[in-house]
Design an enzyme around this catalytic site. Structure first.
Site, PDB file in Angstrom:
ATOM      1  N   HIS A 157     -50.145   3.773 -11.245  1.00 31.64           N
ATOM      2  CA  HIS A 157     -50.741   2.462 -10.999  1.00 31.64           C
ATOM      3  C   HIS A 157     -52.235   2.636 -11.289  1.00 31.64           C
ATOM      4  O   HIS A 157     -53.005   3.023 -10.400  1.00 31.64           O
ATOM      5  CB  HIS A 157     -50.555   2.023  -9.548  1.00 31.64           C
TER       6      HIS A 157
ATOM      7  N   ARG B 130     -51.517   0.467   2.426  1.00 29.05           N
ATOM      8  CA  ARG B 130     -51.127  -0.590   1.501  1.00 29.05           C
ATOM      9  C   ARG B 130     -52.038  -1.806   1.647  1.00 29.05           C
ATOM     10  O   ARG B 130     -52.377  -2.465   0.661  1.00 29.05           O
ATOM     11  CB  ARG B 130     -49.663  -0.973   1.745  1.00 29.05           C
TER      12      ARG B 130
ATOM     13  N   GLN C 216     -55.225   1.482  -9.074  1.00 34.66           N
ATOM     14  CA  GLN C 216     -55.491   2.114  -7.775  1.00 34.66           C
ATOM     15  C   GLN C 216     -56.613   3.160  -7.854  1.00 34.66           C
ATOM     16  O   GLN C 216     -57.098   3.634  -6.831  1.00 34.66           O
ATOM     17  CB  GLN C 216     -54.205   2.688  -7.168  1.00 34.66           C
TER      18      GLN C 216
ATOM     19  N   ARG D  58     -36.669  -3.477  -1.711  1.00 38.14           N
ATOM     20  CA  ARG D  58     -37.390  -4.313  -0.757  1.00 38.14           C
ATOM     21  C   ARG D  58     -37.928  -5.571  -1.436  1.00 38.14           C
ATOM     22  O   ARG D  58     -37.706  -6.689  -0.947  1.00 38.14           O
ATOM     23  CB  ARG D  58     -38.564  -3.538  -0.140  1.00 38.14           C
TER      24      ARG D  58
ATOM     25  N   HIS E  39     -40.033   8.395  -6.495  1.00 36.24           N
ATOM     26  CA  HIS E  39     -40.134   8.954  -5.137  1.00 36.24           C
ATOM     27  C   HIS E  39     -38.786   9.542  -4.684  1.00 36.24           C
ATOM     28  O   HIS E  39     -38.634  10.750  -4.655  1.00 36.24           O
ATOM     29  CB  HIS E  39     -40.647   7.945  -4.098  1.00 36.24           C
TER      30      HIS E  39
ATOM     31  N   TYR F 135     -47.872  -4.104 -11.631  1.00 35.58           N
ATOM     32  CA  TYR F 135     -47.350  -5.267 -10.903  1.00 35.58           C
ATOM     33  C   TYR F 135     -48.372  -6.377 -10.651  1.00 35.58           C
ATOM     34  O   TYR F 135     -48.080  -7.342  -9.937  1.00 35.58           O
ATOM     35  CB  TYR F 135     -46.694  -4.849  -9.586  1.00 35.58           C
TER      36      TYR F 135
ATOM     37  N   HIS G 105     -39.080   1.843  -7.568  1.00 36.02           N
ATOM     38  CA  HIS G 105     -39.406   2.631  -6.376  1.00 36.02           C
ATOM     39  C   HIS G 105     -38.131   2.744  -5.537  1.00 36.02           C
ATOM     40  O   HIS G 105     -37.501   1.727  -5.238  1.00 36.02           O
ATOM     41  CB  HIS G 105     -40.463   1.925  -5.513  1.00 36.02           C
TER      42      HIS G 105
ATOM     43  N   HIS H 149     -45.230   7.775 -13.868  1.00 35.70           N
ATOM     44  CA  HIS H 149     -45.400   6.714 -12.871  1.00 35.70           C
ATOM     45  C   HIS H 149     -46.860   6.640 -12.459  1.00 35.70           C
ATOM     46  O   HIS H 149     -47.366   7.513 -11.756  1.00 35.70           O
ATOM     47  CB  HIS H 149     -44.525   6.982 -11.643  1.00 35.70           C
TER      48      HIS H 149
ATOM     49  N   GLU I   5     -38.912   5.532  -0.604  1.00 38.29           N
ATOM     50  CA  GLU I   5     -40.185   6.210  -0.385  1.00 38.29           C
ATOM     51  C   GLU I   5     -40.484   6.337   1.107  1.00 38.29           C
ATOM     52  O   GLU I   5     -41.011   7.345   1.554  1.00 38.29           O
ATOM     53  CB  GLU I   5     -41.316   5.434  -1.088  1.00 38.29           C
TER      54      GLU I   5
ATOM     55  N   ASP J 222     -49.033   8.366  -9.937  1.00 39.94           N
ATOM     56  CA  ASP J 222     -48.882   7.290  -8.966  1.00 39.94           C
ATOM     57  C   ASP J 222     -50.215   6.620  -8.568  1.00 39.94           C
ATOM     58  O   ASP J 222     -50.771   5.853  -9.343  1.00 39.94           O
ATOM     59  CB  ASP J 222     -48.127   7.830  -7.747  1.00 39.94           C
TER      60      ASP J 222
END
Lengths: 456, 456
Positions: free
Chosen positions: A59, A83, A62, A211, A272, A122, A235, A57, A238, A323
């Site tokens: 990203h 975030r 980031q 979500r 998570h 994403y 996810h 996992h 979390e 992550d």
């Protein structure tokens, strides 16, 4: 192409073997034992071969906010303010910059011993929220970065429908959102077709979370993933706020919702899964699903501690992810899986499989970091057994972090003490990774300067 | 000897300065600014100078049990069973082997950016429990190992009287125990005399703990430490069993006992101080004492989490130690100081000093790892201000773990993301450390083979 790698030690199937050779043909381990006559021998002195590590996992983009959310942290900062900082980067990255940032991240993964990455991606649309001419433009850039470095990669293309249940649209998510599950699945199928010729790149389905995706999206995408044999990543649980929303919308916690939707099975990875009640743990275990813990990020974001012992006892599997890539050290993640439980329980070694077991604590945690990740991504291998991909790292037995360890302690020493300086080489499918580090760093610095206006 | 070090960035007094030179004369920083004409200039390209890191609490010999207590861990293992494994090593080490193991540990410290160590050393006697001809034989071996590598060292010679309150003698502690506080203080004075000529070696007093020293020992040793100006270090409140014993013997927790004995003041360092009640925190804060957290070891041993936020709020100071040296990465300890609180509170950045403060979270944690350690050891410096010792590290701004950071984010990037590969050079008192690594590793491996019968 046939070669015998001859280090001092080989770790295969959780055991440490001395004086053996790893025979590799066409990127696959064919046997472990004596090197047959006539085969090219690669001698690796004062070295051990260990299975490659798997970040199930990540990203990659980031990497652009590393450290920038710490100095500027405020006492009132939390996951949701973090975030917002992440969105500031996500909102601006050009395709070129995204590729440069991702390449930097994957390069560091290779140096840290990671051979395979599950990239949970994403960012799909342009800065105004419109699809690129090729709706997979950004996905292909990230894929190209990983394959350029040489990593095996499973591109987990993310489906993102909304800000959340009964929440207004958030314009900062405009690059993530696509119009419908049909549109998403069409794009994912096109991406799969685009990488078909590359034996080291595959795809997976990834409804972002309960979500960000309504139930219909999850059900439809999970159904298609099952038909296509794609791994399914989400996810899950979390943050407490996310659970409260799920209960308000669906009356149950995320794992039970997934179960109800047919989206919880042995090809599901719940990323998570920090905030679970007993019924959630039972559901994940009964499904033989994988929980992908990302402890280094989970501690950074104040998410909490994955109940790895309870999950294993219930029958769930485990994998690890880097992550946010705030820190790239998957063995640090492996040790934290046990260490965070030690801090919570004030005890030693909660994940130890018990006395007399061949697969002691070090071997078990190492397997989570290698085999567990491959399984989580729908791939065979991770243990360097005959028939598995030749994805491995060569570690220096004289590195000060490992020096003096006994053969039986090699895996414990690697999990609990290894520093990056010990990783001498990284090989994927029998090919040594040797990317152009200087160029990667220069391009990354330029991208960071464009993004933030200052990078040393 | 006068030199101007000219990197891209210098971190001094918690601030990051660009285009400045660090002027060093006779091992001391004389100024930061322009390099005066005529002085030798050391250019450090693509590099930053940061203050050297300080491990204020180390047991170097425990490098010999690295990894060996993990693979063999059992479900029922705890701090006290770990201690038995440690005793197995402590019971056997010859003076030569102790020196070789310590040198290995100190060498790895230098590579990891540590410039100064507080060595809390409790092995004094021979394997039968008799004093060596020189009762400081083993202490001098450890000191020689540190000084051979080039580290600045404060040898915290440990006083050890007994197994514990109302506990029978433990023969496995026979190498630690001396006959009386007078005997201990005589040996410590002799040790101080022996190192007087070395400007980089000093001593400190260290009654092991309220478990291992009765009140009279602590009171007498603390009194002498005050007269001599020695730092006073003790293990305090690491494990619940130790607190229970203290309450049974003295009716109070360890910090209040120390206060009563005149042993809690600004030159006192309480190592661990994990299990504190509100009165303990108030006492440590009111005394302006230092708490030396060792989070990497405390997580390994399942000790628990240091309440660093409450301690700071009460007025206590903080330092960090690598303790068991299971993992040598003091910046990992620094980040854990905040991260473990994040996991406990499910929040971000509990130790952030607040918005608008120049010393943000990264700077604060870095200062704990450098200045905090020096203060804890009774030494000036740790911030690279003019007048302080020239103990520093040179980090590579192009290392993948740091690349692309902004000047303002350098300290946050170092604390939260730096890998050992970024540490290019380590300097103590203006001298670059360049120990013979190959020889150190070879000697260590031989010592490990003698000790355990097998070392790869």
């Amino acid at each position: 192409m046939r070669r015998a790698f001859q280090p001092d030690l080989i770790c295969s199937g959780g055991r440490v073997l001395a004086s053996a050779a790893l025979l590799v043909e066409d990127g696959v381990v064919t046997s472990i034992g004596e090197a047959p006559a006539g085969v090219e021998v690669v001698r690796l002195r004062r070295a051990a071969i260990l299975p490659g590590l798997v970040s199930a996992h990540s990203h990659a983009f980031q990497r652009a906010i590393r450290a920038r959310t710490e100095w500027r942290a405020r006492s009132e900062s939390d996951f949701w303010t973090w975030r917002e900082a992440m969105y500031a980067a996500a909102g601006q990255l050009s395709p070129d910059d995204l590729e440069a940032v991702s390449r930097m991240c994957f390069y560091e993964m290779a140096l840290s011993g990671i051979t395979c990455v599950g990239e949970f991606h994403y960012l799909h649309r342009d800065t105004r929220g419109q699809p690129y001419d090729d709706p997979n433009e950004l996905d292909l850039r990230v894929l190209r970065a990983a394959r350029g470095v040489g990593l095996r990669t499973v591109h987990l293309r993310v489906a993102y429908a909304r800000a959340g249940f009964a929440l207004p649209d958030n314009p900062r998510q405009r690059r993530f959102i696509e119009g419908s599950p049909d549109e998403y699945l069409k794009n994912l199928a096109a991406l799969q077709a685009a990488v078909r010729a590359d034996p080291l790149a595959t795809v997976g389905a990834a409804p972002h979370s309960v979500r960000a995706c309504p139930a219909e999206w999850i059900a439809q995408i999970a159904g298609e993933a099952k038909r296509q044999g794609w791994p399914l990543h989400l996810h899950v649980s979390e943050q407490p706020a996310e659970l409260a929303q799920c209960r308000a919308e669906h009356g149950v916690n995320p794992p039970l919702l997934l179960e109800k939707l047919g989206a919880l099975h042995e090809n599901t990875t719940a990323v998570h899964a920090v905030h679970l009640d007993a019924a959630d743990v039972r559901a994940l275990g009964a499904a033989r699903a994988t929980v992908c813990a990302c402890p280094t990020t989970e501690r950074n974001l104040g998410d909490g501690i994955v109940q790895a012992d309870a999950l294993l006892a219930a029958g769930a599997r485990l994998s690890l992810g880097t992550d946010s890539n705030a820190q790239l050290d998957l063995l640090e993640d492996a040790r934290e899986l046990d260490y965070h439980l030690r801090l919570q329980k004030l005890a030693r070694a909660p994940l130890d499989p018990g006395e007399g077991r061949v697969d002691g604590l070090g071997a078990r945690l190492y397997a989570v970091a290698s085999e567990g990740g491959m399984r989580s991504l729908g791939l065979p291998g991770g243990a360097l057994r005959a028939g598995e991909p030749a994805d491995f790292i060569v570690v220096d037995l004289d590195d000060p972090s490992l020096a003096g360890c006994a053969d039986d302690d090699l895996l414990a020493a690697a999990v609990f003490s290894l520093q990056r300086t010990a990783i001498r080489q990284t090989w994927v499918a029998g090919v040594r990774l040797q990317p152009d580090g200087a160029r990667i760093v220069t391009d990354f610095r330029a991208a960071m300067a464009r993004l933030w206006g200052g990078a040393r």
